[in-house]
Design a protein around this motif. Structure first.
Motif, PDB file in Angstrom:
ATOM      1  N   UNK A 180       0.839  -1.209   0.000  1.00  0.00           N
ATOM      2  CA  UNK A 180       0.000   0.000   0.000  1.00  0.00           C
ATOM      3  C   UNK A 180       0.863   1.243   0.000  1.00  0.00           C
ATOM      4  N   UNK A 181       1.879   1.240   0.829  1.00  0.00           N
ATOM      5  CA  UNK A 181       2.785   2.394   0.940  1.00  0.00           C
ATOM      6  C   UNK A 181       3.435   2.710  -0.403  1.00  0.00           C
ATOM      7  N   UNK A 182       3.915   1.623  -1.073  1.00  0.00           N
ATOM      8  CA  UNK A 182       4.571   1.799  -2.369  1.00  0.00           C
ATOM      9  C   UNK A 182       3.599   2.377  -3.386  1.00  0.00           C
ATOM     10  N   UNK A 183       2.339   1.867  -3.354  1.00  0.00           N
ATOM     11  CA  UNK A 183       1.336   2.380  -4.287  1.00  0.00           C
ATOM     12  C   UNK A 183       1.079   3.866  -4.046  1.00  0.00           C
ATOM     13  N   UNK A 184       0.952   4.155  -2.723  1.00  0.00           N
ATOM     14  CA  UNK A 184       0.657   5.547  -2.381  1.00  0.00           C
ATOM     15  C   UNK A 184       1.787   6.457  -2.860  1.00  0.00           C
ATOM     16  N   UNK A 185       3.022   6.026  -2.661  1.00  0.00           N
ATOM     17  CA  UNK A 185       4.158   6.825  -3.091  1.00  0.00           C
ATOM     18  C   UNK A 185       4.150   7.022  -4.597  1.00  0.00           C
ATOM     19  N   UNK A 186       3.824   5.967  -5.313  1.00  0.00           N
ATOM     20  CA  UNK A 186       3.815   6.073  -6.776  1.00  0.00           C
ATOM     21  C   UNK A 186       2.768   7.090  -7.228  1.00  0.00           C
ATOM     22  N   UNK A 187       1.563   6.972  -6.549  1.00  0.00           N
ATOM     23  CA  UNK A 187       0.519   7.926  -6.955  1.00  0.00           C
ATOM     24  C   UNK A 187       0.957   9.355  -6.634  1.00  0.00           C
ATOM     25  N   UNK A 188       1.575   9.553  -5.442  1.00  0.00           N
ATOM     26  CA  UNK A 188       2.023  10.904  -5.057  1.00  0.00           C
ATOM     27  C   UNK A 188       3.043  11.429  -6.059  1.00  0.00           C
ATOM     28  N   UNK A 189       3.951  10.538  -6.463  1.00  0.00           N
ATOM     29  CA  UNK A 189       4.970  10.958  -7.418  1.00  0.00           C
ATOM     30  C   UNK A 189       4.337  11.375  -8.734  1.00  0.00           C
ATOM     31  N   UNK A 190       3.363  10.573  -9.188  1.00  0.00           N
ATOM     32  CA  UNK A 190       2.668  10.894 -10.441  1.00  0.00           C
ATOM     33  C   UNK A 190       1.924  12.225 -10.312  1.00  0.00           C
ATOM     34  N   UNK A 191       1.216  12.347  -9.179  1.00  0.00           N
ATOM     35  CA  UNK A 191       0.476  13.589  -8.953  1.00  0.00           C
ATOM     36  C   UNK A 191       1.418  14.788  -8.971  1.00  0.00           C
ATOM     37  N   UNK A 192       2.565  14.609  -8.272  1.00  0.00           N
ATOM     38  CA  UNK A 192       3.542  15.694  -8.263  1.00  0.00           C
ATOM     39  C   UNK A 192       3.932  16.077  -9.681  1.00  0.00           C
ATOM     40  N   UNK A 193       4.189  15.005 -10.481  1.00  0.00           N
ATOM     41  CA  UNK A 193       4.653  15.254 -11.837  1.00  0.00           C
ATOM     42  C   UNK A 193       3.571  15.922 -12.681  1.00  0.00           C
ATOM     43  N   UNK A 194       2.343  15.502 -12.457  1.00  0.00           N
ATOM     44  CA  UNK A 194       1.246  16.064 -13.236  1.00  0.00           C
ATOM     45  C   UNK A 194       0.951  17.518 -12.838  1.00  0.00           C
ATOM     46  N   UNK A 195       1.339  17.799 -11.587  1.00  0.00           N
ATOM     47  CA  UNK A 195       0.982  19.119 -11.084  1.00  0.00           C
ATOM     48  C   UNK A 195       1.564  20.222 -11.960  1.00  0.00           C
ATOM     49  N   UNK A 196       0.702  21.103 -12.461  1.00  0.00           N
ATOM     50  CA  UNK A 196       1.137  22.252 -13.255  1.00  0.00           C
ATOM     51  C   UNK A 196       1.424  21.937 -14.704  1.00  0.00           C
ATOM     52  N   UNK A 197       1.180  20.659 -15.088  1.00  0.00           N
ATOM     53  CA  UNK A 197       1.402  20.332 -16.498  1.00  0.00           C
ATOM     54  C   UNK A 197       0.159  20.727 -17.282  1.00  0.00           C
ATOM     55  N   UNK A 198       0.349  21.565 -18.275  1.00  0.00           N
ATOM     56  CA  UNK A 198      -0.775  22.008 -19.110  1.00  0.00           C
ATOM     57  C   UNK A 198      -0.700  21.267 -20.427  1.00  0.00           C
ATOM     58  N   UNK A 199      -1.763  20.597 -20.810  1.00  0.00           N
ATOM     59  CA  UNK A 199      -1.779  19.943 -22.117  1.00  0.00           C
ATOM     60  C   UNK A 199      -1.990  20.991 -23.202  1.00  0.00           C
ATOM     61  N   UNK A 200      -1.188  20.932 -24.303  1.00  0.00           N
ATOM     62  CA  UNK A 200      -1.426  21.865 -25.397  1.00  0.00           C
ATOM     63  C   UNK A 200      -2.836  21.668 -25.953  1.00  0.00           C
ATOM     64  N   UNK A 201      -3.392  22.724 -26.436  1.00  0.00           N
ATOM     65  CA  UNK A 201      -4.764  22.681 -26.960  1.00  0.00           C
ATOM     66  C   UNK A 201      -4.839  21.810 -28.204  1.00  0.00           C
ATOM     67  N   UNK A 202      -5.990  21.222 -28.419  1.00  0.00           N
ATOM     68  CA  UNK A 202      -6.273  20.536 -29.677  1.00  0.00           C
ATOM     69  C   UNK A 202      -5.634  19.177 -29.815  1.00  0.00           C
ATOM     70  N   UNK A 203      -5.118  18.593 -28.744  1.00  0.00           N
ATOM     71  CA  UNK A 203      -4.497  17.268 -28.838  1.00  0.00           C
ATOM     72  C   UNK A 203      -5.544  16.152 -28.792  1.00  0.00           C
ATOM     73  N   UNK A 204      -6.571  16.357 -27.948  1.00  0.00           N
ATOM     74  CA  UNK A 204      -7.542  15.285 -27.832  1.00  0.00           C
ATOM     75  C   UNK A 204      -8.804  15.561 -28.635  1.00  0.00           C
TER      76      UNK A 204
END
Lengths: 895, 109
Positions: free
Chosen positions: B85-109
């Motif tokens: 559980x701890x490892x999973x939580x850390x992975x999610x936190x790391x991903x969240x950290x990485x995603x934080x402030x990432x803006x997807x360019x317009x028109x990709x999806x």
């Protein structure tokens, strides 16, 4: 339940084959569940596709490798035996398939194994019955003989004087008693005849525990002075001489002139102490007032409750130490008291001190035949294992547990050895029954009562042990070796059939060993066959038809003087010859004072530096016609038959006369007996007689140098009576007893041996020995020949691809065949070389003991290599020819 | 925290599927869960390889069913450990950290 489609079955099997059982089980179970869900939800088709895809994904090498190391946890339940059995059954099916693939070879290996095992089991069982098993009596393992321990560590009969302190004070033994065997002339049965009576302390029946079949056993009262003479009959005697008469009790028979009442009959098979056929009580005081060195009874005892044989021995040591101190040191140079005494098991005592040695040696001999069988079967399995070496190594590389691979590779051995073991038990059973019957026929009551052979628990247990040893030898070692192989090296050994270096070396070494073993066996077989021939052909130099031999011993206290003894024997000789049925009789005795067989002789006029250089001859004192003992007069005269012969006449045998007086007549020459340094009487040679075999009939100098002197010159206490009898041995017994009784009723002749019967028995034994030897060596030969053929031809087959390449590169058929023959020849020469050295050593050893015609060695040295060479070269030639005739392209792909 | 203890992508998939299935998690349910949620038909063998590896690391625990089925085949049940559980939580936190402030360019999806 629906099953995945056919196409997936092969993949399934592959998954199972590539993964350890628990892992493949885990995955296949899940896949089946997924398959069922899909088949229910969608279609069977899509389920099948999914299933096949999953299996393929499982079979990807990286996944396989990872799966093999699937994590195991400490708390996992141990694999249940049920599962292991499923594996085992699978392994066995696999092995059976392998064996079925070459039925002829498999049958041969089973026969070879069965033979080897059969010999070993039979030998073990036979010897076990004779030596190691406890007596077949209640608590038979606690019954012992008490024997005297000699200073050299051997055991012998106890002096009656030394038995007394043991009986008085030993605590770890109970019911210590004595027995003696004596001849008795039995009258009152079917016909009068001489039998052995066992004179026993009545405690014997307490030790034996066995209740009588009829009546009672002997009691302490029967041994008291003045008790009525009674006897207990053995079952065999009761049947043979009294027709199994149910009213036998209280019947009175005559035993050597004593009216004796029969009080009991013992059950069948009971012959305690050894081979008793009739028991009488040993008078209670019989051994009490004897002087040392006069009587040596047998002694029996039972270990006291809780006591061991070792404790008994320790206690006997103490008792005898004390006893020796109490005993006056004999001042006449006579025997001192025994060093100690030992409690010895009856079978061991019967076999003598070498019992254990004999047991080990004979078992080793039998086991070496088994070993040879194992080597052969092992060879075949090794070559198969070598062929499968790559498969095995791949599985090791993939992480298969070694024990499973070993087990699987041993599967063939297990099947072969188990089947072989079952056949071997059958062989051993037949052999033991036959042996039992044979021994009964040649010695109806002259064998220890525990010699009853047949399959017993011990034998079956031994067979099991032999089977396991066979499995380990034939399967375990090669399997272990194969699974230990360096995976990397084997996988990269891409030589496509031209043998990898390792496999080739093993096969070549095996061929050399086989050639050596078979050559030595053939040599030994040939010489021993020759030897048995020699034994069968031995001419004892006398006409034995109707010749009877017995011994007559004179009681010390009644025949004090030489004259009295000589008079008795000379009269006995005349009395016998007066009987109508006795055409001729003679009495003979070996000379006293150690001048018996092979005494030194001093020829008048000769000087001897040392007694070692003196000629030697067998010296016999004789009264009566020498022709009776098969000796013919050659020149001169025999001893005068009417009236006592002058004590200084002598007869010499032809060989002795020729050697000592070459070119001149021996008549009138003089000789003395004994050491040259000792002054003894001169004998004058009055006649030369024919040779008879003396001493060891197989020895180099068996042709007798014999000297005969008149009985009067020796006046022995005991003499052999040799006489011809017109009737059978029963009538002869009566004649002898009548003659002896006429002179002195207190003298009792010994058992009568009928020479014809004896020679017939010897002949049968010789024939038996020849047959057994022939069978053993025949079997060993079959072993070796099949082994050699199997190995050499297999090593050629393994090189089929190499042959294909050679042919493809342009080698002619002849060249390839010659090349292979040359390779085989090298191993042949090495093996024969080893064999020659061994055989030479064996013949040098044999020459020390036996008088063998040297031509035998020459014939053996030529014939044996010739036969073996033929086998080996044929074994190479036939498969090579076959491979050469294959199209090179076919040979190249030969697996 | 060392580099080696970071969860790989497939490891996260398997562990999350394991967490979603709950108590009776063995090969098939885990596989089905992955298929249902991600649409990936992975090899059941791979699921086991991964589970086994994480078992060795102590992120999941397993127990072998004491009774095998009619064919003598056992079944192994898996569950997440606290460390898992701890490892999973850390992975999610790391991903969240990485995603934080990432803006997807317009028109990709």
């Amino acid at each position: 339940m629906r099953r995945p489609g056919l196409s997936s079955r092969g993949l399934e099997r592959l998954v199972r084959a590539m993964l350890p059982g628990p892992v493949s089980g885990l995955i296949l179970r899940d896949l089946e569940e997924g398959y069922r869900a899909r088949a229910a939800a969608a279609s069977a088709d899509s389920a099948n596709r999914w299933y096949a895809r999953q299996l393929l994904l499982t079979l990807s090498p990286t996944r396989l490798l990872a799966l093999r190391r699937l994590h195991r946890r400490a708390g996992d339940p141990v694999q249940r035996p049920g599962r292991a059995l499923v594996h085992l059954a699978g392994d066995m099916r696999y092995s059976l398939r392998l064996l079925r693939k070459s039925p002829a070879m498999s049958a041969l290996t089973i026969v070879v194994t069965a033979g080897g095992l059969g010999v070993s089991v039979f030998t073990y069982s036979m010897l076990n019955t004779m030596m190691l098993e406890p007596l077949p009596l209640p608590q038979g393992d606690r019954i012992v003989r008490v024997m005297s321990l000699e200073p050299d560590g051997t055991t012998s009969l106890l002096d009656a004087v030394d038995l007394q302190p043991i009986r008085d004070s030993v605590r770890s033994l109970e019911l210590v008693g004595a027995w003696e065997s004596e001849h008795r002339l039995l009258r009152g049965g079917a016909t009068p005849r001489a039998i052995f009576a066992e004179l026993v302390d009545p405690e014997m029946f307490e030790v034996a525990v066995t209740p009588p079949l009829l009546g009672r056993v002997l009691l302490a009262a029967d041994a008291q002075p003045g008790a009525e003479p009674v006897a207990v009959l053995g079952y065999h005697l009761w049947q043979s001489d009294f027709g199994g008469d149910a009213d036998i009790l209280d019947r009175v028979i005559e035993l050597s002139g004593v009216q004796t009442r029969i009080v009991g009959v013992m059950p069948e098979g009971f012959g305690f102490p050894v081979w008793a056929s009739l028991w009488q009580a040993l008078p209670a005081d019989a051994l009490r007032y004897v002087a040392r060195g006069k009587r040596f009874p047998n002694a029996f005892a039972r270990l006291a409750p809780g006591a061991t044989a070792a404790q008994a021995d320790a206690e006997l040591d103490l008792i005898m130490q004390r006893w020796r101190r109490e005993q006056p040191v004999p001042d006449d140079g006579g025997e001192p008291a025994a060093v100690s005494a030992r409690a010895v098991a009856f079978p061991v005592a019967q076999m003598g001190d070498e019992a254990h040695f004999v047991f080990v040696i004979l078992n080793l001999a039998a086991s070496s035949i088994l070993l040879l069988a194992c080597i052969n079967v092992g060879n075949l399995l090794v070559s198969r294992a070598v062929e499968r070496g790559r498969e095995t190594t791949i599985r090791v590389a993939l992480g298969a547990p070694r024990w499973r691979l070993v087990l699987q590779m041993m599967g063939e051995s297990v099947i072969i050895a188990t089947l072989g073991g079952a056949i071997a038990l059958w062989i051993a059973d037949r052999g033991l029954r036959w042996l039992d019957g044979f021994m009964r026929s040649i010695a109806p009551d002259g064998r220890p009562f525990w010699y009853t052979w047949g399959l017993d628990l011990d034998t079956v247990a031994a067979a099991g042990a032999f089977v396991i040893a066979t499995i380990v030898l034939t399967g375990g070692i090669p399997a272990w070796r194969a699974t230990r192989a360096d995976a990397d090296a084997v996988l990269r050994d891409g030589t496509r059939g031209a043998l990898g270096a390792g496999a080739g070396r093993v096969t070549r070494a095996l061929v050399v060993v086989q050639v050596a073993v078979i050559a030595v066996l053939m040599f030994l077989g040939g010489t021993s066959a020759y030897l048995t021939q020699v034994i069968a052909d031995i001419d004892f130099g006398m006409d034995t038809e109707g010749v009877m031999v017995s011994t007559v011993g004179l009681p010390d206290d009644r025949y004090l003087t030489d004259e009295a003894r000589t008079a008795f024997f000379e009269r006995l000789q005349r009395e016998l010859e007066q009987q109508a049925s006795v055409p001729a009789a003679a009495l003979r005795a070996g000379l006293a004072d150690g001048i018996g067989h092979g005494s030194e002789v001093v020829i008048e006029g000769q000087r001897y530096e040392s007694s070692l250089l003196q000629p030697r001859a067998a010296v016999t004192a004789i009264a009566g016609s020498l022709e009776t003992v098969g000796v013919r007069l050659v020149s001169g005269r025999l001893f005068a038959l009417d009236g006592p012969e002058d004590g200084s006449s002598a007869l010499v045998s032809e060989t002795l006369a020729r050697e000592q007086w070459p070119g001149q007549s021996a008549i009138g020459q003089r000789l003395r007996l004994g050491d040259a340094a000792r002054e003894s009487e001169w004998y004058t040679v009055v006649g030369v007689v024919s040779d008879v075999v003396v001493g060891n009939p197989f020895s180099r100098d068996r042709h007798g140098r014999s000297i005969y002197v008149p009985l009067a010159a020796v006046a022995p206490r005991t003499a052999s009576v040799v006489f011809r009898h017109a009737g059978d041995s029963r009538a002869a017994v009566l004649s002898l007893h009548a003659a002896v009784e006429d002179i002195d009723a207190a003298v009792m002749p010994g058992r009568i041996v009928d020479f014809d019967e004896m020679f017939q028995a010897m002949g049968r034994m010789t024939a038996l020995a020849t047959r057994v030897l022939a069978a053993c060596f025949g079997f060993a030969m079959v072993l070796a020949v099949t082994g050699i053929y199997g190995l050499t031809s297999r090593s050629v087959v393994q090189r089929t691809q190499e042959i294909g390449i050679r042919r493809a590169l342009g080698a002619t058929e002849g060249r390839v065949v010659r090349l292979f023959l040359r390779h085989g020849g090298r191993q042949l020469v090495q093996g024969l070389g080893i064999a020659l050295v061994v055989a030479a050593l064996a013949s040098i050893a044999a020459a020390q003991l036996l008088d063998m015609n040297p031509m035998i060695y020459v014939v053996a040295a030529v014939a044996v290599p010739a036969i073996i060479s033929a086998i080996v070269l044929l074994a190479i030639y036939i498969p090579t020819r076959r491979a050469v005739h294959l199209e090179p392209s076919v040979a190249l792909w030969h697996e | 925290m060392g580099k080696g203890s970071n969860l790989g992508e497939f490891e996260q998939v398997v562990m999350l599927a394991l967490a979603r299935v709950g108590e009776t998690a063995y090969g098939v349910p885990v596989h089905e869960e992955i298929l249902r949620t991600t649409g990936r038909d992975v090899a059941i063998a791979s699921v086991y390889v991964t589970l086994s590896r994480m078992d060795a690391k102590g992120l999941v625990t397993s127990v072998l069913e004491t009774r095998a089925d009619a064919h003598g085949r056992p079944r192994r049940f898996y569950a997440l450990t606290l460390a898992g559980w701890e490892a999973l939580r850390r992975s999610r936190a790391a991903m969240n950290q990485l995603w934080h402030g990432v803006e997807e360019p317009e028109g990709l999806s």
